[in-house]
Each structure stands twice: as C-alpha cells, then as structure tokens.
Enzyme design. Structure first.
Site, short mmCIF file in Angstrom:
data_model
loop_
_atom_site.label_atom_id
_atom_site.label_comp_id
_atom_site.label_asym_id
_atom_site.label_seq_id
_atom_site.Cartn_x
_atom_site.Cartn_y
_atom_site.Cartn_z
N LYS A 35 3.80 112.64 -121.54
CA LYS A 35 2.59 112.05 -120.96
C LYS A 35 2.42 110.61 -121.42
CE LYS A 35 -1.12 114.97 -120.13
NZ LYS A 35 -2.33 115.75 -120.44
N THR A 86 -10.04 122.90 -124.51
CA THR A 86 -10.67 124.03 -125.21
C THR A 86 -10.48 125.29 -124.35
OG1 THR A 86 -12.76 123.33 -124.17
CG2 THR A 86 -12.43 122.71 -126.47
N GLU A 152 -19.34 115.96 -121.08
CA GLU A 152 -18.84 115.27 -119.88
C GLU A 152 -19.14 116.11 -118.65
OE1 GLU A 152 -17.43 112.16 -119.35
OE2 GLU A 152 -17.90 112.95 -117.37
N PHE A 153 -19.62 115.46 -117.58
CA PHE A 153 -19.98 116.20 -116.37
C PHE A 153 -19.13 115.80 -115.16
CE2 PHE A 153 -23.75 115.86 -119.08
CZ PHE A 153 -24.01 117.21 -119.29
N ARG A 155 -16.37 115.54 -112.23
CA ARG A 155 -15.66 116.52 -111.40
C ARG A 155 -14.28 115.98 -111.10
NH1 ARG A 155 -19.78 115.73 -106.76
NH2 ARG A 155 -19.55 113.70 -107.74
N ASN A 213 -22.79 124.13 -116.25
CA ASN A 213 -21.66 124.75 -115.54
C ASN A 213 -21.99 126.18 -115.10
OD1 ASN A 213 -20.08 122.52 -115.56
ND2 ASN A 213 -18.47 123.32 -116.88
N CYS A 265 -12.42 124.69 -115.50
CA CYS A 265 -13.68 124.67 -116.24
C CYS A 265 -14.64 125.82 -115.97
CB CYS A 265 -14.36 123.33 -116.03
SG CYS A 265 -13.37 122.04 -116.81
N LYS A 325 -9.37 122.76 -105.54
CA LYS A 325 -10.32 122.09 -104.65
C LYS A 325 -9.61 120.86 -104.09
CE LYS A 325 -13.15 119.08 -106.91
NZ LYS A 325 -14.23 118.62 -107.80
P1 NAD Z 1 -6.41 118.43 -120.49
O1 NAD Z 1 -5.68 119.65 -120.83
O2 NAD Z 1 -6.17 117.75 -119.17
O3 NAD Z 1 -6.20 117.32 -121.62
C1 NAD Z 1 -6.27 117.58 -122.99
C2 NAD Z 1 -5.28 116.67 -123.68
O4 NAD Z 1 -5.43 116.83 -125.10
C3 NAD Z 1 -3.82 116.98 -123.36
O5 NAD Z 1 -3.18 115.81 -122.86
C4 NAD Z 1 -3.22 117.43 -124.69
O6 NAD Z 1 -1.88 117.05 -124.83
C5 NAD Z 1 -4.13 116.70 -125.68
N1 NAD Z 1 -4.11 117.29 -127.02
C6 NAD Z 1 -4.28 118.58 -127.38
N2 NAD Z 1 -4.16 118.72 -128.71
C7 NAD Z 1 -3.92 117.48 -129.21
C8 NAD Z 1 -3.69 116.98 -130.52
N3 NAD Z 1 -3.69 117.79 -131.57
N4 NAD Z 1 -3.47 115.66 -130.66
C9 NAD Z 1 -3.46 114.83 -129.59
N5 NAD Z 1 -3.67 115.26 -128.33
C10 NAD Z 1 -3.89 116.57 -128.15
O7 NAD Z 1 -7.96 118.80 -120.61
P2 NAD Z 1 -9.20 118.16 -119.82
O8 NAD Z 1 -9.26 118.76 -118.46
O9 NAD Z 1 -9.19 116.70 -120.00
O10 NAD Z 1 -10.40 118.79 -120.66
C11 NAD Z 1 -10.68 118.38 -121.98
C12 NAD Z 1 -12.02 118.96 -122.38
O11 NAD Z 1 -13.04 118.41 -121.53
C13 NAD Z 1 -12.14 120.47 -122.23
O12 NAD Z 1 -12.98 120.96 -123.22
C14 NAD Z 1 -12.80 120.63 -120.86
O13 NAD Z 1 -13.52 121.84 -120.76
C15 NAD Z 1 -13.74 119.47 -120.84
N6 NAD Z 1 -14.09 118.99 -119.49
C16 NAD Z 1 -13.13 118.92 -118.53
C17 NAD Z 1 -13.46 118.43 -117.26
C18 NAD Z 1 -12.45 118.40 -116.15
O14 NAD Z 1 -12.83 118.18 -115.01
N7 NAD Z 1 -11.17 118.59 -116.39
C19 NAD Z 1 -14.76 117.98 -117.01
C20 NAD Z 1 -15.71 118.03 -118.04
C21 NAD Z 1 -15.36 118.54 -119.29
C1 UGA Z 2 -16.97 121.24 -112.47
C2 UGA Z 2 -18.38 120.63 -112.47
O1 UGA Z 2 -18.77 120.36 -111.11
C3 UGA Z 2 -18.43 119.34 -113.27
O2 UGA Z 2 -19.75 118.84 -113.32
C4 UGA Z 2 -17.95 119.66 -114.70
O3 UGA Z 2 -17.92 118.48 -115.48
C5 UGA Z 2 -16.56 120.25 -114.64
O4 UGA Z 2 -16.57 121.46 -113.81
C6 UGA Z 2 -16.11 120.66 -116.00
O5 UGA Z 2 -16.87 121.02 -116.84
O6 UGA Z 2 -14.90 120.57 -116.17
P1 UGA Z 2 -14.69 120.74 -111.19
O7 UGA Z 2 -14.17 121.95 -111.87
O8 UGA Z 2 -13.87 119.50 -111.19
O9 UGA Z 2 -16.10 120.32 -111.82
O10 UGA Z 2 -14.93 121.09 -109.66
P2 UGA Z 2 -16.18 121.50 -108.76
O11 UGA Z 2 -16.36 120.49 -107.71
O12 UGA Z 2 -17.36 121.85 -109.55
O13 UGA Z 2 -15.61 122.82 -108.06
C7 UGA Z 2 -15.30 123.96 -108.84
C8 UGA Z 2 -14.86 125.09 -107.95
O14 UGA Z 2 -15.96 125.59 -107.20
C9 UGA Z 2 -13.80 124.70 -106.92
O15 UGA Z 2 -12.85 125.75 -106.82
C10 UGA Z 2 -14.57 124.57 -105.62
O16 UGA Z 2 -13.80 124.81 -104.49
C11 UGA Z 2 -15.61 125.67 -105.82
N1 UGA Z 2 -16.86 125.46 -105.02
C12 UGA Z 2 -17.63 124.37 -105.25
C13 UGA Z 2 -17.24 126.42 -104.10
O17 UGA Z 2 -16.55 127.45 -103.90
N2 UGA Z 2 -18.42 126.25 -103.42
C14 UGA Z 2 -19.22 125.17 -103.61
O18 UGA Z 2 -20.27 125.09 -102.94
C15 UGA Z 2 -18.82 124.21 -104.54
#
Ligand code: NAD
Ligand code: UGA
Length: 434
Positions: A35, A86, A152-153, A155, A213, A265, A325
């Site tokens: 990465k 996580t 973080e919120f 999408r 969520n 998530c 999605k």
């Molecule tokens: P991700 O898996 O895409 O990224 C996590 C990164 O952390 C990876 O690149 C991994 O290699 C790195 N990592 C893990 N252990 C490590 C270490 N010891 N040292 C250095 N790097 C390390 O995850 P994400 O989707 O970015 O989610 C991260 C957090 O944010 C989660 O708790 C998730 O629930 C939360 N979150 C995610 C979203 C989303 O849309 N993906 C939105 C809001 C909150």
């Molecule tokens: C979701 C939340 O919307 C974000 O605010 C949050 O930060 C994130 O999770 C997180 O904590 O990681 P995301 O997972 O990117 O974001 O996608 P969403 O747009 O929320 O959709 C989630 C799932 O619900 C998808 O599979 C989507 O197709 C489905 N969905 C969404 C439905 O089936 N119906 C709806 O009306 C809306």
C-alpha cells in the site's frame, strides 16, 4: 499544524489528504508495504472519487508524505490520529488489537512535548480510557498527552466530499488544551462550510458513532420490513416509504428497500454495539431484529429467484454490480456476493460485471465468469440480477437488454428500474417490495 495519521485505509487516507488540503503538514503511516509503495507514487490503493487527485497534488506540494515509521512520526507531530481497522471478533465484539498495537508504539515515542492522540477508528464506549491507561503505563514519566475521540462519519463513494464538508464534527475531549487544538485543526473546514461542531465528553463521542450507525441500519431494516409487508399484501413499498419519509421527523434518506445493507461498517458496528448492550446488561433485541430483517432481505430475494427460475443448474444468470454500494470498489459484506454464492450452490452459471469491483471480487470468487461490460454479461442470459445501484445500470438501453437476453427476467435488488416501464418493454420484473 503537524499531523500523523496511523492507518492509511479509507478513513486514514481521506482524513490525511483533506487535512493536507486545508494546509496542515501530514504524514500518513501504514504497515502494509504494498500500500505504501503505491501511495508514494501518488496512486490510491482504493477507488474513491477525487481521492487520487488529492493524494498526487499534496504529495507533490510537500504537504503529504507516507511512511512506516510510527515512532519518528509521533515525535515530529503535534496531533496523532489512530485510524486503524477495528474488525469484528468471532463473538461480535470489536477487535481492538490493532488499536492496542499502535497505542503501544505511540507510547514508546511520547516525551515531554505535549501530544494529542485522537481516536478516529470506530470503537466501543470506554476504549479511549484503555488507550490512556496503556499510554500512561508504557510511556516515560514526563510524557504529556491528551486522548481525544473524534469519530468519522464519511461514507465510501463520497468520502472526500463528506470529509471536506461534513454534516457535523464531533470532538470528545476532557481538557481545554485538547479542545482548542482540535478546533484549530478543523478551523478552515468549520469556517468554510459552517459545519456544526459538537464538543462532548470522550465517552459520549464514542457512543455517538455506534448510535448513528445503528440508527441508520435501523432505518434500512425498517424499509425492508415495509417491503416484506408490501410483497405479501400487494402494495408498493416505494410509494409507502416515500410518503412516510415526507414527515420531516422521519426524512427520506436511508429508506430504500433492497437486498439489505453491507459494507465494512454497518454489519460490524451494529454487532459490536449489540455486544456492548449485552455487556452492560441492556436488552439488545432491537439490534437482533435489525440483523434478522437484513438477513431476510437476502433470503427472500434468493427465494424469489429460485421460485421463478426453478432448476438453476446450468442457467446463465447475469449479475450487474458486485460492490456493497455504488461508487466504490469495496466488496466487504456486499449483499450481492452472498446471493452469488447461494446460486452457485445450485450450479447456476454466473456472468458478473461491475465498473470497479471486479478485481477485488475475482480474488474471493474466482470460479464465476466476468464480463467486460454490462451488455456482454447480459448477452444470452436467462435472468438479470441488479446487485448494486451504479448509475450506468440505470442508464442501460432496456430494449437492447431485452434483445440480448434469452429470457427477459429482471431481479432488481436495488429497485433501480420503473416496474411499469420494464413490463411495457416486455420483461418479467421482480423488485423489492413492489
Ligand atoms: P481499512 O482497513 O481500510 O484501513 C486500516 C489501515 O490500518 C490498513 O491500511 C492497515 O494496513 C492499517 N493498519 C492496521 N494495523 C496497523 C499497524 N499496526 N500499523 C500501521 N498501520 C496499521 O479501514 P477503514 O475502512 O479505513 O476503517 C478504519 C476505522 O474507521 C474502522 O474502525 C472503521 O470502522 C472506521 N470507519 C470506517 C469508515 C469507512 O467508510 N470505511 C467510515 C467511518 C469510520
Ligand atoms: C456508513 C455510514 O453511512 C457512514 O456515515 C459511516 O461513517 C460509515 O458507514 C462507517 O461508519 O463506516 P457506508 O458503509 O460507506 O457508510 O455506506 P452507506 O451509504 O451508509 O451504505 C451502507 C449500506 O446500506 C450499503 O450496502 C447500501 O446499499 C445500503 N443502503 C443504504 C440501503 O440498502 N438502503 C438505503 O436506503 C441506504
């Protein structure tokens, strides 16, 4: 300000890039060398609209860099974000081992220079206290730091936009210094977009994330429950839900029925929250029901397909959409993949297409066919399944689709088509709740 971001995934990268974009000096860290190699070339390891351009731009102007050395980055930064994954443990609890591992690394780099350690990963309530205890335990006596929760919120698919202009910024702090530093960090965004800021306790901030969520997942499952009623009682769920959503107290967003919510998530966060309720001795039936309805969304859809197509052995089924999605290449918990795996058990011949998620899907489902575009997938198909609501599928030439298919049957898992229109063209059409 100098910022270190630990974990360069969806959240870490987007946060890092956006903080660089508003003028901060940002170093993004990760322990995944593949990465990092891509990122150092200005390439994004994930598909996220607008992200790659901002990575390249800020790398070039020197505001953004990538590295694997947490210790030196912590030493050189004022604010350190924890953005690692996580994932769920087998029993549903959030696996905090990555948070713990990086906390330990941070601890070893702390000294008398004050640092703000910000947890942005989604974690159960009281995690920040564990982080603080670990830092106190492992760092030198003169170490000065605050632990902040800043959920973080964003999408996926709109991550950059959501981060540059968020609905709200939640900052959980227990010191004036931490509050002032976090406000200064986000000041350009707050000023430009008039973003509401909620300054709360650290525990409240942690709970806000799981609460938000769970509420959104609850709305989707409610929509799918109404869809079930409509299917049994012959009503139209979209008519019903759009009218329900006109009540401002309810709102129209997140009321689209379909094959349920997936992604990295909602499924994991509501399971973790269910576990938190169990640990606190609070009834968690509401969450169990949200999960049940989400599972039923898939099982009912599969039942519909099997009822209509009867023996699936050898039947060619086109699947459009693999991502959980639209506008992402993320396939984690994508509902359509569960459907594909079920149909495979009955020996259906699956030909799939997705604009962005095929490479990721090939790694976990190598034994189906992949088409180069939607029409190639549909050609000679005996049924068409819509698994993801990509815009390009909404714009398909349905007359051409009908000509290409052996049997004009559509199972629309995302309700992207107008039933009366597709029926007029000559399709047998099965949406969700209509
Ligand atoms: P991700 O898996 O895409 O990224 C996590 C990164 O952390 C990876 O690149 C991994 O290699 C790195 N990592 C893990 N252990 C490590 C270490 N010891 N040292 C250095 N790097 C390390 O995850 P994400 O989707 O970015 O989610 C991260 C957090 O944010 C989660 O708790 C998730 O629930 C939360 N979150 C995610 C979203 C989303 O849309 N993906 C939105 C809001 C909150
Ligand atoms: C979701 C939340 O919307 C974000 O605010 C949050 O930060 C994130 O999770 C997180 O904590 O990681 P995301 O997972 O990117 O974001 O996608 P969403 O747009 O929320 O959709 C989630 C799932 O619900 C998808 O599979 C989507 O197709 C489905 N969905 C969404 C439905 O089936 N119906 C709806 O009306 C809306």
């Amino acid at each position: 300000m100098k910022v270190a971001i630990i974990g360069s995934g969806y959240v870490g990268l987007t946060t890092g890039v956006c903080l660089a974009e508003i003028g901060h000096q940002v170093i993004c860290l990760d322990n995944n060398q593949k990465k990092l190699a891509k990122l150092k070339q200005g390439q994004s390891p994930i598909f996220e609209p607008g992200l790659e351009n901002l990575i390249a731009k800020n790398l070039k102007n020197g505001k953004l860099s990538f590295d694997d050395n947490i210790k030196s980055a912590v030493k050189n930064s004022e604010i350190i974000f924890i953005c690692v994954n996580t994932p769920p443990k087998p029993d549903g609890q959030a696996d905090l081992s990555f948070v713990e591992a990086v906390t330990k690394e941070i601890a070893l780099a702390l000294n008398h220079d004050h640092k703000i350690i910000v947890d942005k990963s989604t974690v159960p309530i009281k995690t920040a206290e564990k982080v603080k205890e670990t830092l106190l335990h492992l760092s030198v006596d003169e170490a000065k730091f605050d632990v902040v929760s800043n959920p973080e919120f964003l999408r996926e698919g709109t991550a950059v936009k959501d981060t540059m202009a968020p609905d709200r910024i939640v900052i959980g702090v227990d010191s004036d210094l931490a509050r002032e530093t976090m406000l200064k960090l986000y000041q350009p965004i707050i000023e430009k977009t008039k973003t509401p800021v909620k300054i709360v306790s650290v525990r409240s901030a942690e709970l806000i994330k799981h609460g938000a969520n769970t509420f959104l997942a609850n709305k989707i499952s409610f929509a799918n429950l109404i869809a079930q009623v409509c299917e049994e009682a012959d009503a139209d769920a979209l008519e019903v839900l759009s009218a329900i959503g006109l009540d401002e107290r309810i709102g129209n967003q997140f009321l689209s029925p379909g094959i349920g919510f997936g992604g990295s998530c909602f499924p994991k966060d509501i399971t973790a929250f269910k576990k938190t309720l169990e640990i606190l001795g609070i009834d968690n039936n509401l969450i169990q029901s949200i999960q049940n309805i989400n599972d039923q969304a898939i099982s009912r859809f599969i039942k519909k397909i099997k009822k209509e197509l009867w023996d699936l052995d050898g039947k060619k089924i086109a699947v459009l959409g693999l991502a959980f999605k639209a506008n992402t290449d993320d396939i984690r918990n994508a509902p359509v993949l569960k459907i594909i795996n079920e149909l495979k058990k009955d020996k259906a011949r699956i030909i799939a297409y997705d604009p962005k998620a095929m490479e990721n899907t090939k790694k976990i489902i190598p034994d189906i066919e992949y088409a180069k575009d939607a029409y190639e997938a549909i050609n000679q198909a005996q049924a068409l399944i819509i698994g993801t609501d990509w815009e390009e599928f909404k714009r398909l030439d349905l007359h051409k689709v009908k000509e290409l298919m052996i049997e004009p049957i559509i199972f629309d898992g995302r309700n992207i088509f107008d039933p009366s229109l597709v029926k007029t063209i000559g399709f047998r059409y099965f949406g969700v709740g209509r």
